[in-house]
Design an enzyme around this catalytic site. Structure first.
Site, PDB file in Angstrom:
ATOM      1  N   SER A  71       0.793  -1.236   0.000  1.00 38.35           N
ATOM      2  CA  SER A  71       0.000   0.000   0.000  1.00 38.35           C
ATOM      3  C   SER A  71       0.823   1.283   0.000  1.00 38.35           C
ATOM      4  O   SER A  71       0.240   2.370  -0.078  1.00 38.35           O
ATOM      5  CB  SER A  71      -0.953   0.017   1.198  1.00 38.35           C
ATOM      6  OG  SER A  71      -2.033  -0.859   0.969  1.00 38.35           O
ATOM      7  N   LYS A  74       0.106   3.830  -2.633  1.00 41.63           N
ATOM      8  CA  LYS A  74      -0.890   4.911  -2.540  1.00 41.63           C
ATOM      9  C   LYS A  74      -0.261   6.303  -2.427  1.00 41.63           C
ATOM     10  O   LYS A  74      -0.939   7.309  -2.617  1.00 41.63           O
ATOM     11  CB  LYS A  74      -1.826   4.627  -1.365  1.00 41.63           C
ATOM     12  CG  LYS A  74      -2.721   3.429  -1.654  1.00 41.63           C
ATOM     13  CD  LYS A  74      -3.405   2.881  -0.423  1.00 41.63           C
ATOM     14  CE  LYS A  74      -4.211   1.637  -0.812  1.00 41.63           C
ATOM     15  NZ  LYS A  74      -4.510   0.756   0.316  1.00 41.63           N
ATOM     16  N   SER A 127      -5.912   3.558   4.509  1.00 36.04           N
ATOM     17  CA  SER A 127      -5.406   2.722   3.420  1.00 36.04           C
ATOM     18  C   SER A 127      -6.518   2.026   2.650  1.00 36.04           C
ATOM     19  O   SER A 127      -6.401   0.860   2.261  1.00 36.04           O
ATOM     20  CB  SER A 127      -4.417   1.678   3.965  1.00 36.04           C
ATOM     21  OG  SER A 127      -3.585   1.198   2.941  1.00 36.04           O
ATOM     22  N   LYS A 234       3.307   6.637   4.917  1.00 35.66           N
ATOM     23  CA  LYS A 234       2.377   5.565   4.549  1.00 35.66           C
ATOM     24  C   LYS A 234       2.919   4.191   4.907  1.00 35.66           C
ATOM     25  O   LYS A 234       4.092   3.898   4.696  1.00 35.66           O
ATOM     26  CB  LYS A 234       2.102   5.616   3.042  1.00 35.66           C
ATOM     27  CG  LYS A 234       1.012   4.653   2.563  1.00 35.66           C
ATOM     28  CD  LYS A 234      -0.361   5.080   3.054  1.00 35.66           C
ATOM     29  CE  LYS A 234      -1.429   4.053   2.744  1.00 35.66           C
ATOM     30  NZ  LYS A 234      -1.356   2.891   3.667  1.00 35.66           N
TER      31      LYS A 234
END
Length: 384
Positions: A71, A74, A127, A234
């Site tokens: 993720s 992202k 997320s 993140k």
């Protein structure tokens, strides 16, 4: 005889221990050569830490190995949306293909109406894979077209060894990056104030269709609450990618960004690496906007035009490195009046250990007027 035998055995044992120790040291250097060479240990399969304003790499390990990144994808999704969507307060309908996407979610419902900025917070804090697909279709028209936009964004940020095929990071063999590329993309994104604000948000409230209460999305990034100066970015996890984290922190005007890919104790090791960076480096001013040279002027009311760098420059330096900086000036041979302020007059180069850091333009810091008729006449008479 027995004593002599014991001494021989003791010597043999000592030699064996020494050989085994040497082998262990050698193995450590081979398997962890990048980390050992910079004195920053990590269990991550790939790692890179850089300073945000200059992208100077402070620590690295296997930084150019292509890997899945889960993720942390992202990061690219968010900055691509921010740069390509003119109105982040635009309301969009959630497409059916964004509902029930595998993995982490904010539980979007078909035709639910939300603002782009709400979906961005759901994307980066909780997320949400559903938010990723909704944003991709709303901004790019389709997931495939949006992936092309993501790759253009990555290249613009300096990434050379990455390829993105989806906006969420669920595994695909053709979806990969490197620690170096991801750090460069993150550094690029953190220079955008909207992105910076979103990833530093700990808690966000967004509407929830058909309910008399709102969604509360909580940031999964523990760096924000556990590390002094932590302000992003993140987390990510899949079985194939392992635990991944891009973290950011700012102290005394210096921001560092740390990427660890496939790292079990990702929060702890990012924190340790960033703490070490703050203890070893400081962001130092290495160039002032002040006179560095004067260039001759013909037919001017002044004989010289003073020149200075166009801007101040800062660079992260260890103790003792500032004294190792070398400055060289290449300047124009001369001007003919009139000379305006801000005219390009040459360049100044700054190197550290024979490596070029900056090549900065020199400009005039004050104009020089042309001699008028009377001044010219006086000059001629004086010449006679």
């Amino acid at each position: 005889m027995r004593g002599r035998l014991l001494r021989v055995l003791s010597v043999a044992a000592l030699i064996t221990v020494c050989i085994m120790s040497c082998m262990a040291i050698s193995t450590t250097k081979i398997n962890d050569v990048f980390a050992v060479s910079i004195g920053a240990q990590t269990s991550a399969q790939s790692m890179l830490l850089l300073e945000n304003s200059t992208n100077r790499v402070l620590y690295e390990k296997n930084a150019d190995k292509k890997r899945p990144m889960a993720s942390t994808t992202k990061i690219v999704t968010a900055i691509t949306v921010i740069e390509n969507e003119k109105n982040l307060d635009r309301t969009v309908k959630v497409p059916n293909s964004a509902v029930g996407v595998e993995g982490s979610s904010v539980y979007l419902e078909k035709d639910e109406e939300l603002k782009i900025i709400d979906l961005l917070h759901g994307l980066m804090l909780q997320s949400g894979n559903d938010c990723a697909v909704a944003l991709a279709i709303s901004v790019g028209g389709s997931v495939e077209r949006f992936a092309e936009m993501m790759n253009l964004t990555a290249k613009k940020a300096g990434a050379e060894n990455s390829n993105f095929v989806n906006p969420h990071g669920l595994h695909d063999d053709n979806h990969y990056t490197t620690a170096r590329d991801l750090a460069l993309i993150s550094s690029y994104a953190m220079k955008n104030p909207v992105f910076e604000s979103i990833v530093s948000t700990k808690r966000y409230t967004m509407p929830w269709k058909g309910r008399d209460y709102d969604r509360i999305v909580i940031n999964k990034n523990k760096i924000l609450s556990t590390f002094d100066g932590g302000d992003g970015i993140k987390t990510g996890f899949t079985k194939r990618a392992g635990r991944c984290l891009v973290s950011s922190a700012k102290r005394d005007g210096m921001r560092v960004i740390c990427v660890v890919l496939d790292c079990g104790p990702m929060f702890e090791e990012c924190a340790a690496l960033m703490e070490r960076a703050f203890s070893e480096y400081r962001l130092e001013k290495i160039l002032n906007i002040e006179k560095v040279c004067a260039i001759p002027v013909k037919y001017g009311k002044a004989d010289f035009a003073d020149c200075a760098p166009e801007r101040e420059l800062y660079y992260p330096l260890k103790d003792g490195e500032k004294e190792m900086l070398d400055y060289s000036i290449e300047k124009s041979s001369g001007f003919i009046a009139p000379v305006a302020e801000g005219v390009e007059a040459g360049k100044i180069k700054i190197t550290l250990a024979n490596r070029l850091l900056f090549e900065e333009k020199l400009v005039t810091i004050k104009g020089v007027n042309e001699l008028d008729y009377i001044d010219r006449l006086k000059e001629v008479i004086g010449g006679w």
